[in-house]
Design a protein around this motif. Structure first.
Motif, PDB file in Angstrom:
ATOM      1  N   SER A   1       0.847  -1.186   0.000  1.00 38.76           N
ATOM      2  CA  SER A   1       0.000   0.000   0.000  1.00 38.76           C
ATOM      3  C   SER A   1       0.882   1.235   0.000  1.00 38.76           C
ATOM      4  N   GLY A   2       0.667   2.102  -1.006  1.00 36.63           N
ATOM      5  CA  GLY A   2       1.404   3.361  -1.024  1.00 36.63           C
ATOM      6  C   GLY A   2       1.049   4.230   0.158  1.00 36.63           C
ATOM      7  N   THR A   3      -0.194   4.118   0.637  1.00 29.53           N
ATOM      8  CA  THR A   3      -0.619   4.908   1.800  1.00 29.53           C
ATOM      9  C   THR A   3       0.188   4.513   3.030  1.00 29.53           C
ATOM     10  N   LEU A   4       0.389   3.189   3.199  1.00 27.56           N
ATOM     11  CA  LEU A   4       1.162   2.701   4.337  1.00 27.56           C
ATOM     12  C   LEU A   4       2.661   2.800   4.086  1.00 27.56           C
ATOM     13  N   GLY A   5       3.063   2.753   2.800  1.00 27.11           N
ATOM     14  CA  GLY A   5       4.469   2.746   2.465  1.00 27.11           C
ATOM     15  C   GLY A   5       5.122   1.399   2.701  1.00 27.11           C
ATOM     16  N   LYS A   6       4.346   0.343   2.812  1.00 24.30           N
ATOM     17  CA  LYS A   6       4.875  -0.996   3.070  1.00 24.30           C
ATOM     18  C   LYS A   6       3.781  -2.022   2.776  1.00 24.30           C
ATOM     19  N   VAL A   7       4.142  -3.301   2.921  1.00 26.57           N
ATOM     20  CA  VAL A   7       3.160  -4.382   2.795  1.00 26.57           C
ATOM     21  C   VAL A   7       2.393  -4.492   4.102  1.00 26.57           C
ATOM     22  N   GLY A   8       1.087  -4.530   4.012  1.00 29.35           N
ATOM     23  CA  GLY A   8       0.258  -4.642   5.202  1.00 29.35           C
ATOM     24  C   GLY A   8      -1.084  -5.251   4.877  1.00 29.35           C
ATOM     25  N   ASN A   9      -1.848  -5.552   5.917  1.00 24.64           N
ATOM     26  CA  ASN A   9      -3.195  -6.104   5.741  1.00 24.64           C
ATOM     27  C   ASN A   9      -4.141  -4.948   5.420  1.00 24.64           C
ATOM     28  N   CYS A  10      -4.620  -4.884   4.185  1.00 22.29           N
ATOM     29  CA  CYS A  10      -5.383  -3.710   3.788  1.00 22.29           C
ATOM     30  C   CYS A  10      -6.241  -4.003   2.557  1.00 22.29           C
ATOM     31  N   GLN A  11      -7.137  -3.081   2.265  1.00 21.92           N
ATOM     32  CA  GLN A  11      -7.863  -3.027   1.000  1.00 21.92           C
ATOM     33  C   GLN A  11      -7.188  -1.970   0.118  1.00 21.92           C
ATOM     34  N   ILE A  12      -7.338  -2.138  -1.196  1.00 25.44           N
ATOM     35  CA  ILE A  12      -6.786  -1.169  -2.133  1.00 25.44           C
ATOM     36  C   ILE A  12      -7.910  -0.647  -3.022  1.00 25.44           C
ATOM     37  N   GLY A  13      -8.076   0.652  -3.024  1.00 21.72           N
ATOM     38  CA  GLY A  13      -9.021   1.290  -3.921  1.00 21.72           C
ATOM     39  C   GLY A  13      -8.278   1.940  -5.077  1.00 21.72           C
ATOM     40  N   VAL A  14      -8.714   1.693  -6.299  1.00 22.51           N
ATOM     41  CA  VAL A  14      -8.078   2.254  -7.493  1.00 22.51           C
ATOM     42  C   VAL A  14      -9.004   3.313  -8.077  1.00 22.51           C
ATOM     43  N   SER A  15      -8.455   4.486  -8.383  1.00 23.53           N
ATOM     44  CA  SER A  15      -9.297   5.589  -8.864  1.00 23.53           C
ATOM     45  C   SER A  15      -8.595   6.331  -9.990  1.00 23.53           C
ATOM     46  N   VAL A  16      -9.411   7.026 -10.806  1.00 24.41           N
ATOM     47  CA  VAL A  16      -8.881   7.889 -11.861  1.00 24.41           C
ATOM     48  C   VAL A  16      -9.271   9.331 -11.508  1.00 24.41           C
ATOM     49  N   HIS A  17      -8.296  10.245 -11.626  1.00 18.66           N
ATOM     50  CA  HIS A  17      -8.494  11.627 -11.202  1.00 18.66           C
ATOM     51  C   HIS A  17      -8.241  12.581 -12.363  1.00 18.66           C
ATOM     52  N   ALA A  18      -8.987  13.672 -12.362  1.00 18.79           N
ATOM     53  CA  ALA A  18      -8.706  14.799 -13.261  1.00 18.79           C
ATOM     54  C   ALA A  18      -7.838  15.796 -12.492  1.00 18.79           C
ATOM     55  N   LEU A  19      -6.652  16.170 -13.044  1.00 20.63           N
ATOM     56  CA  LEU A  19      -5.694  16.998 -12.319  1.00 20.63           C
ATOM     57  C   LEU A  19      -5.337  18.254 -13.109  1.00 20.63           C
ATOM     58  N   SER A  20      -5.125  19.327 -12.359  1.00 14.64           N
ATOM     59  CA  SER A  20      -4.539  20.557 -12.895  1.00 14.64           C
ATOM     60  C   SER A  20      -3.583  21.091 -11.829  1.00 14.64           C
ATOM     61  N   ASP A  21      -2.986  22.220 -12.091  1.00 12.16           N
ATOM     62  CA  ASP A  21      -2.071  22.799 -11.101  1.00 12.16           C
ATOM     63  C   ASP A  21      -2.801  23.246  -9.840  1.00 12.16           C
ATOM     64  N   THR A  22      -4.089  23.499  -9.951  1.00  9.66           N
ATOM     65  CA  THR A  22      -4.818  24.074  -8.813  1.00  9.66           C
ATOM     66  C   THR A  22      -5.909  23.180  -8.244  1.00  9.66           C
ATOM     67  N   ALA A  23      -6.261  22.065  -8.918  1.00  3.18           N
ATOM     68  CA  ALA A  23      -7.389  21.259  -8.441  1.00  3.18           C
ATOM     69  C   ALA A  23      -7.203  19.800  -8.831  1.00  3.18           C
ATOM     70  N   SER A  24      -7.912  18.948  -8.096  1.00  6.52           N
ATOM     71  CA  SER A  24      -7.930  17.503  -8.367  1.00  6.52           C
ATOM     72  C   SER A  24      -9.299  16.963  -7.981  1.00  6.52           C
ATOM     73  N   CYS A  25      -9.816  16.047  -8.798  1.00  3.84           N
ATOM     74  CA  CYS A  25     -11.129  15.479  -8.488  1.00  3.84           C
ATOM     75  C   CYS A  25     -11.187  14.022  -8.973  1.00  3.84           C
ATOM     76  N   PRO A  26     -11.605  13.083  -8.113  1.00  2.64           N
ATOM     77  CA  PRO A  26     -11.771  11.702  -8.572  1.00  2.64           C
ATOM     78  C   PRO A  26     -12.997  11.597  -9.484  1.00  2.64           C
ATOM     79  N   LEU A  27     -12.842  10.862 -10.565  1.00  2.00           N
ATOM     80  CA  LEU A  27     -13.935  10.713 -11.528  1.00  2.00           C
ATOM     81  C   LEU A  27     -14.599   9.344 -11.445  1.00  2.00           C
TER      82      LEU A  27
END
Length: 454
Positions: free
Chosen positions: A93-119
């Protein structure tokens, strides 16, 4: 959204997201809104509505507002303590920075220099959750972890998000949903407590409506002598006790309720009791057996069942007794010619032993209305030569997990050969040879020619 209630709960959920507060869990949003969190939980986990359309509309609006320069696909880890949450596994898990017991959510985001939003987003299922070998594990995760309001060694409480999917499944299957209470402490009795009564009162109306059956079932289980014991009831217009549970599996087991009486065993079964024991005889006395077909085979089966100790039977047959049936139908006499076979057999069975109750149904089991009389039987004997009826019984057995014993009589005849005492003049018959046994239709007969029925 199709229902008014959905739109109301959807509005509450949106208000909860827009209110102040860093954390947006169901419980915290419900506290800020001043409502029961189950209303929000049910809307998100159990209320059917087309999330894809909502996501698409939100994505279009987000793209216009963000003006994305790039599209990013990323994952987010959700640490978990147990193994029951969908998709949980030991994984990086990138959130944990290591291997751990977890769920993984995969998302696609729209990004700009000033904003981000999951689609859009999905839950990632690792290999341990994929394939037919993990089907049972996936099916067992209908209840989300956050649907448990209380989860200890001695108490368990589930929010509406935990049982609404089961009610929808019951509606699709045409089944009755039963709420199971547990009294797990050693020495506990499965008798209704005040808490059980409160829960039943809260759930009964929802179960009747959402399952589509108009019925509510309540079952209380407790440990007992290395196994379990229970009490329960089904309520609708009337209330009926659940006094038996019949378990179909590698073995067949019949469990009696905690508050059911143990009837005395009649003396006429003394020899059977000595041979097989009192428990088997009691089980026989409590079984409900259906016999489909009341001819030569069915009447013989039904009589032997009563003599063994069966006391409740359902007989199904469409025919009346004819003169040619008198040599085969047990208990029939010339005076019975013209009467329905099931009535003739029912009269005969009730004369054999006291306490025998027989439901005699005149009709073919291939008709749905007649076949419904088989529902509720613990064991079914198929003694009919009606192919359509046998097919319906086979489907019934599979659907209701009811043991079906298909009975029949096969008579195999061998065509007669030439008279062994007659020979052609001046011709000596060849010596007889014993040919090897040849299998035919499951039977073996020595001396048969290959390809000839024996």
């Amino acid at each position: 959204m199709a229902r008014c209630g959905q739109r109301v709960k959807g509005g509450l959920y949106l208000r909860g997201l827009l209110l102040e507060g860093r954390r947006k869990s169901m419980q915290l949003m419900a506290e800020r809104l001043g409502i029961d969190h189950q209303r929000l939980q049910q809307f998100m986990t159990s209320s059917t509505w087309p999330v894809e359309d909502v996501r698409a509309r939100l994505a279009r609006r987000a793209v216009r507002a963000v003006g994305p320069e790039v599209w990013a696909v990323d994952d987010t880890g959700f640490p978990k303590d147990g193994k029951a949450s969908p998709g949980v596994a030991r994984q990086y898990s990138g959130t944990l920075g290591k291997v751990g017991n977890c769920q993984i959510g995969v998302s696609v985001h729209a990004l700009s220099d000033t904003a981000s939003c999951p689609l859009s987003w999905r839950l990632f299922l690792p290999e341990s959750w994929d394939g037919p070998q993990a089907a049972a594990r996936r099916a067992a995760c209908r209840i989300p972890e956050d649907a448990y309001r209380e989860r200890t060694d001695t108490a368990l409480g589930i929010s509406s998000g935990g049982y609404m999917p089961a009610l929808r499944e019951a509606e699709r299957a045409g089944a009755t949903a039963i709420w199971v209470h547990t009294h797990p402490a050693p020495g506990s009795a499965p008798l209704p407590s005040r808490r059980d009564a409160v829960v039943d009162a809260q759930l009964a109306a929802t179960f009747r409506t959402r399952s589509g059956s108009g019925l509510y079932g309540s079952l209380i289980v407790a440990p007992h002598e290395g196994g379990m014991t229970f009490t329960g009831h089904i309520e609708g217009e009337h209330q009926a006790a659940i006094d038996r549970i019949f378990i179909a599996g590698q073995t067949f087991r019949l469990l009696r309720s905690f508050d059911s009486g143990t009837p005395d065993l009649p003396g006429l079964h003394d020899c059977q009791i000595r041979a097989f024991g009192t428990e088997i005889q009691r089980v026989l006395g409590e079984l409900h057996v259906a016999v489909v077909g009341a001819g030569g085979t069915g009447s013989a089966v039904a009589e032997q069942l009563v003599r063994l100790g069966i006391r409740r039977l359902t007989l199904i047959d469409p025919d009346t007794l004819s003169v040619s049936n008198l040599t085969r139908v047990y208990g029939s006499t010339p005076a019975d010619v013209g009467r329905p076979k099931v009535h003739v057999l029912a009269d005969h069975l009730t004369r054999i032993a006291d306490g025998v109750t027989v439901e005699a149904v005149v009709g073919s089991v291939s008709r749905r209305k007649i076949a419904q009389h088989v529902v509720g039987a613990d064991v079914v004997f198929g003694c009919t030569d009606d192919e359509a009826g046998r097919m319906r019984l086979s489907r019934f057995s599979h659907a209701y997990l009811t043991p079906l014993i298909d009975c029949g009589v096969k008579i195999t005849a061998t065509p007669p050969g030439p008279d062994p005492g007659h020979h052609r003049p001046h011709h000596r018959p060849p010596p007889r040879r014993r040919l090897p046994a040849v299998s035919w239709a499951g039977h073996s007969r020595a001396g048969s020619r290959p390809g000839t029925p024996g």
